[in-house]
Design an enzyme around this catalytic site. Structure first.
Site, PDB file in Angstrom:
ATOM      1  N   THR A 127       0.816  -1.209   0.000  1.00 51.54           N
ATOM      2  CA  THR A 127       0.000   0.000   0.000  1.00 51.54           C
ATOM      3  C   THR A 127       0.852   1.263   0.000  1.00 51.54           C
ATOM      4  OG1 THR A 127      -0.145  -0.143   2.416  1.00 51.54           O
ATOM      5  CG2 THR A 127      -1.959  -1.092   1.156  1.00 51.54           C
ATOM      6  N   ARG A 136       8.658  -2.425   0.778  1.00 51.33           N
ATOM      7  CA  ARG A 136       9.293  -2.417   2.096  1.00 51.33           C
ATOM      8  C   ARG A 136       9.908  -3.776   2.384  1.00 51.33           C
ATOM      9  NH1 ARG A 136       4.833   0.869   5.778  1.00 51.33           N
ATOM     10  NH2 ARG A 136       4.919   2.808   4.578  1.00 51.33           N
ATOM     11  N   SER A 154       7.949   4.311   6.821  1.00 55.31           N
ATOM     12  CA  SER A 154       6.925   4.940   7.659  1.00 55.31           C
ATOM     13  C   SER A 154       7.169   4.725   9.137  1.00 55.31           C
ATOM     14  CB  SER A 154       5.542   4.454   7.234  1.00 55.31           C
ATOM     15  OG  SER A 154       4.531   5.168   7.898  1.00 55.31           O
ATOM     16  N   HIS A 155       6.264   4.028   9.812  1.00 50.91           N
ATOM     17  CA  HIS A 155       6.300   3.848  11.262  1.00 50.91           C
ATOM     18  C   HIS A 155       7.082   2.608  11.672  1.00 50.91           C
ATOM     19  CE1 HIS A 155       3.036   1.710   9.402  1.00 50.91           C
ATOM     20  NE2 HIS A 155       2.954   0.889  10.423  1.00 50.91           N
ATOM     21  N   LYS A 176       9.182   4.306  -2.311  1.00 53.65           N
ATOM     22  CA  LYS A 176       7.832   4.549  -2.802  1.00 53.65           C
ATOM     23  C   LYS A 176       7.872   5.601  -3.899  1.00 53.65           C
ATOM     24  CE  LYS A 176       4.876   7.077  -0.379  1.00 53.65           C
ATOM     25  NZ  LYS A 176       3.788   7.551   0.514  1.00 53.65           N
ATOM     26  N   ASP A 185       5.196  10.093  13.278  1.00 54.26           N
ATOM     27  CA  ASP A 185       5.904   8.836  13.032  1.00 54.26           C
ATOM     28  C   ASP A 185       7.169   9.044  12.212  1.00 54.26           C
ATOM     29  OD1 ASP A 185       4.644   9.434  10.607  1.00 54.26           O
ATOM     30  OD2 ASP A 185       4.464   7.323  10.067  1.00 54.26           O
ATOM     31  N   ASP A 197       8.083   8.972   9.003  1.00 55.39           N
ATOM     32  CA  ASP A 197       8.153   9.866   7.841  1.00 55.39           C
ATOM     33  C   ASP A 197       7.219  11.057   7.937  1.00 55.39           C
ATOM     34  OD1 ASP A 197       5.851   8.305   7.514  1.00 55.39           O
ATOM     35  OD2 ASP A 197       5.967   8.394   5.336  1.00 55.39           O
ATOM     36  N   ASP A 230       3.852  11.340   8.415  1.00 53.14           N
ATOM     37  CA  ASP A 230       2.488  11.396   7.882  1.00 53.14           C
ATOM     38  C   ASP A 230       1.424  10.942   8.871  1.00 53.14           C
ATOM     39  OD1 ASP A 230       3.039   8.690   7.807  1.00 53.14           O
ATOM     40  OD2 ASP A 230       2.645   8.429   5.668  1.00 53.14           O
ATOM     41  N   ARG A 231       1.819  10.389  10.013  1.00 53.56           N
ATOM     42  CA  ARG A 231       0.849   9.954  11.012  1.00 53.56           C
ATOM     43  C   ARG A 231       0.916  10.837  12.246  1.00 53.56           C
ATOM     44  NH1 ARG A 231      -0.014   3.570  10.542  1.00 53.56           N
ATOM     45  NH2 ARG A 231       0.606   3.315   8.379  1.00 53.56           N
ATOM     46  N   GLU A 280      -7.579   7.963   8.108  1.00 56.33           N
ATOM     47  CA  GLU A 280      -7.511   6.522   8.334  1.00 56.33           C
ATOM     48  C   GLU A 280      -7.365   6.259   9.823  1.00 56.33           C
ATOM     49  OE1 GLU A 280      -5.408   4.926   4.265  1.00 56.33           O
ATOM     50  OE2 GLU A 280      -4.104   5.357   5.970  1.00 56.33           O
ATOM     51  N   SER A 304      -5.492   4.358  11.208  1.00 52.86           N
ATOM     52  CA  SER A 304      -4.088   4.090  11.550  1.00 52.86           C
ATOM     53  C   SER A 304      -3.313   5.375  11.779  1.00 52.86           C
ATOM     54  CB  SER A 304      -3.434   3.256  10.448  1.00 52.86           C
ATOM     55  OG  SER A 304      -3.584   3.879   9.191  1.00 52.86           O
ATOM     56  N   LYS A 313      -1.234  11.843   3.774  1.00 53.46           N
ATOM     57  CA  LYS A 313      -1.625  12.189   5.135  1.00 53.46           C
ATOM     58  C   LYS A 313      -0.525  13.033   5.743  1.00 53.46           C
ATOM     59  CE  LYS A 313      -0.496   7.397   6.518  1.00 53.46           C
ATOM     60  NZ  LYS A 313      -0.682   6.667   5.256  1.00 53.46           N
ATOM     61  N   ARG A 359      -4.915  -7.445  11.323  1.00 58.54           N
ATOM     62  CA  ARG A 359      -5.561  -6.346  12.036  1.00 58.54           C
ATOM     63  C   ARG A 359      -7.043  -6.680  12.203  1.00 58.54           C
ATOM     64  NH1 ARG A 359      -1.405  -2.838  12.147  1.00 58.54           N
ATOM     65  NH2 ARG A 359      -0.414  -2.081  10.237  1.00 58.54           N
TER      66      ARG A 359
END
Length: 542
Positions: free
Chosen positions: A17, A21, A112-113, A125, A276, A278, A280-281, A362, A364, A375, A495
């Site tokens: 997604t 990775r 990411s996280h 990405k 996080d 990168d 975005d969260r 989202e 998440s 995000k 999840r």
């Protein structure tokens, strides 16, 4: 000079997604990163002489791969590469640069996280010209190319010092090293009333922001402490480190427990937040109260007009399918569209580009708006600060009043991490096989109303995405959702999302896990979680 290097395909370069990775040692295999980068370029066309934006979250192996991207971009015919100083560029900042400078696209180096370090995670990405993650038709083309690639092209350009801001020539291509923070901070200042936020901090308002030794540290210190005048020390763990200080840069209640404990303490600041790897969260915690990402999305949408950028109202709200229905009731009250998409920010891109949605989110911990196509953790924090400045109420008061108006969605996500992939897939397949027989049956005293495997029909381009999560809906509006995450690098992450809507304000003060206990038991009975995974409990509960 440009070299054409013979290579052989790897069979594991299917983007998830958020890109490809893998563990760092996988990317360090000879030709592994080069194969995937060349596959990206081979899947695209029309970029001759155009601009490519490149940056990452500063994790281990970031600098080395940036060097490869620059050399291969020169060999493949790009006219210019723009790189964040030191290789640093948050994901939302990269999206903004792509859009502001009308780049052909961008390559973001991040997992990411996920944790970083010599034996931890890395990712590559591709983001398209709208600034958003590549749509499935592009990622599918990249994967197809990666399975048949036989050569890649790379320029002999020597080492470029990406720590010095300025422009150099490399292999007939221009390379510009830019301040990674300035353009993004200027964008935030254009969206929000920074004068009102400065007055908030002048009033004695206290905040704690934890950058988790990840990419948002430089952004947070510039915006919160320098531009808004927050007290020195407001930003914690603000220096990006290749291994994130040995910690897991995921802004949840497990990996940011120290922030949670501080915010629940007797001398808690007024507002706490984290971001996080990168950028975005986001994690939002008020004094004595954690705000779930699903509730945060709904609250941001309901109050967005306090910020100058959104005074004209929202075109619509979009949420991922597993995210709670809290935002749905906000959309209904505002009289705007509500769009339910699969997990993955790329699915919001069409809605944003078409002007059908303004705010997206989202469960998440990702929220964002039409200002970029990713995000954006700091954007969410700034909108929360704007709401606090306008309403002059505590986070707890704002949340409680929101629940009283819209009802409360008790919501939790149970993650079973690094589960044997075969066992996780067997669980999902078994669920799919019995979906048709579930409606009308009772489990743990709950009657199942409908059960399906979510498929998304994009209202903009008509594309269809299937098998995006299994939904079990019960009478009364409660539900359980099962899906396998595409963000891990080891085994599989199962999840399980559990949700109950409670309209009665007298019942809004229950403990979340207690309020969901029967649904949690039903989820295990329906899916056989313990039987398939061997796990007695989730790895993480949020």
């Amino acid at each position: 000079m440009t070299r054409t290097v013979s290579t052989t395909p790897f069979d594991d370069q299917k983007p998830g997604t958020s890109g490809l990775r893998k563990k760092v040692p996988v990317f360090q295999q000879p030709n592994y990163a080069e194969n995937f980068i060349q596959s990206i370029f081979d899947a695209l066309s029309g970029f001759g002489g155009r601009l490519l934006v490149v940056g990452g979250d500063g994790r281990y192996y970031n600098r080395e791969v940036i060097g490869k991207v620059i050399a291969m971009a020169a060999a493949n015919g790009f006219g210019k590469v723009m790189v964040g100083q030191g290789g640093i560029l948050s994901t939302p900042a990269a999206s903004h640069l792509i859009r502001k400078y009308k780049a052909f696209g961008g390559i973001i180096l991040s997992a990411s996280h996920n944790p970083g370090g010599p034996r931890q995670d890395f990712g590559i990405k591709y983001n398209a010209g709208n600034g958003g993650p590549a749509p499935e038709k592009i990622t599918d083309a990249i994967y197809a190319r990666s399975k048949e690639i036989r050569e890649y092209r790379i320029a002999e350009i020597g080492e470029i010092d990406i720590d010095i801001i300025g422009t150099v020539e490399a292999g007939g291509m221009e390379v510009e090293i830019v301040d990674p923070v300035r353009d993004y901070a200027d964008l935030m200042e254009s969206l929000f009333d920074f004068e009102a936020l400065r007055k908030l901090f002048e009033s004695g308002f206290r905040m704690r922001f934890d950058a988790m030794h990840a990419v948002t540290g430089p952004y947070a210190t510039e915006i919160f402490e320098r531009r808004l005048g927050a007290a020195p020390g407001t930003c914690r763990n603000f220096r990006p480190l290749p291994d994130f200080g040995g910690h897991h840069p995921d802004p949840n209640l497990v990996h940011a427990k120290h922030l949670y404990d501080e915010m629940m303490g007797p001398d808690a600041p007024d507002f706490g937040a984290a971001s996080d790897g990168d950028g975005d969260r986001n994690l939002i915690i008020g004094k004595g109260i954690f705000v779930t990402p699903s509730d945060s999305l709904a609250l941001l949408a309901a109050n967005a007009t306090v910020a100058p950028a959104y005074t004209g109202g929202l075109a619509g709200i979009a949420r991922s399918m597993p995210t709670s229905g809290a935002a749905d009731r906000v959309a209904q009250k505002l009289g705007v569209g509500l769009y339910e998409t699969p997990t993955g920010w790329k699915f919001f891109g069409n809605l944003l580009d078409a002007g059908m949605a303004t705010i997206c989110g989202e469960e998440s911990a990702g929220t964002g708006s039409s200002h970029v196509r990713e995000k954006d953790g700091l954007w969410a924090v700034l909108l929360w600060l704007s709401i606090l400045a306008a309403r002059r109420e505590s986070v707890s008061e704002i949340v409680t009043k929101h629940w009283a108006t819209y009802g409360r969605n008790y919501y939790s996500r149970h993650d079973y991490e690094e589960v044997d992939a075969a066992a996780a897939n067997a669980l999902m397949e078994e669920l799919r096989e019995k979906l048709a027989s579930l409606p009308g049956t009772q489990v743990c005293g709950l009657k199942i109303e409908t059960a399906d495997d979510f498929a998304y029909h994009d209202p903009v381009d008509g594309s269809v995405s299937v098998q995006q999560g299994i939904r079990i809906l019960f009478e009364g509006g409660s539900r359980v959702v099962f899906r396998l995450s595409g963000t891990g690098t080891s085994g599989a992450t199962l999840r399980v999302y559990i949700e109950r809507y409670e309209p009665d304000a007298a019942r809004h003060g229950l403990d979340t896990q207690a309020a969901l206990a029967d649904l949690i038991a039903a989820a295990d009975e329906i899916a056989g979680i313990r039987r398939h995974t061997g796990r007695e409990r989730p790895s993480v509960i949020t």
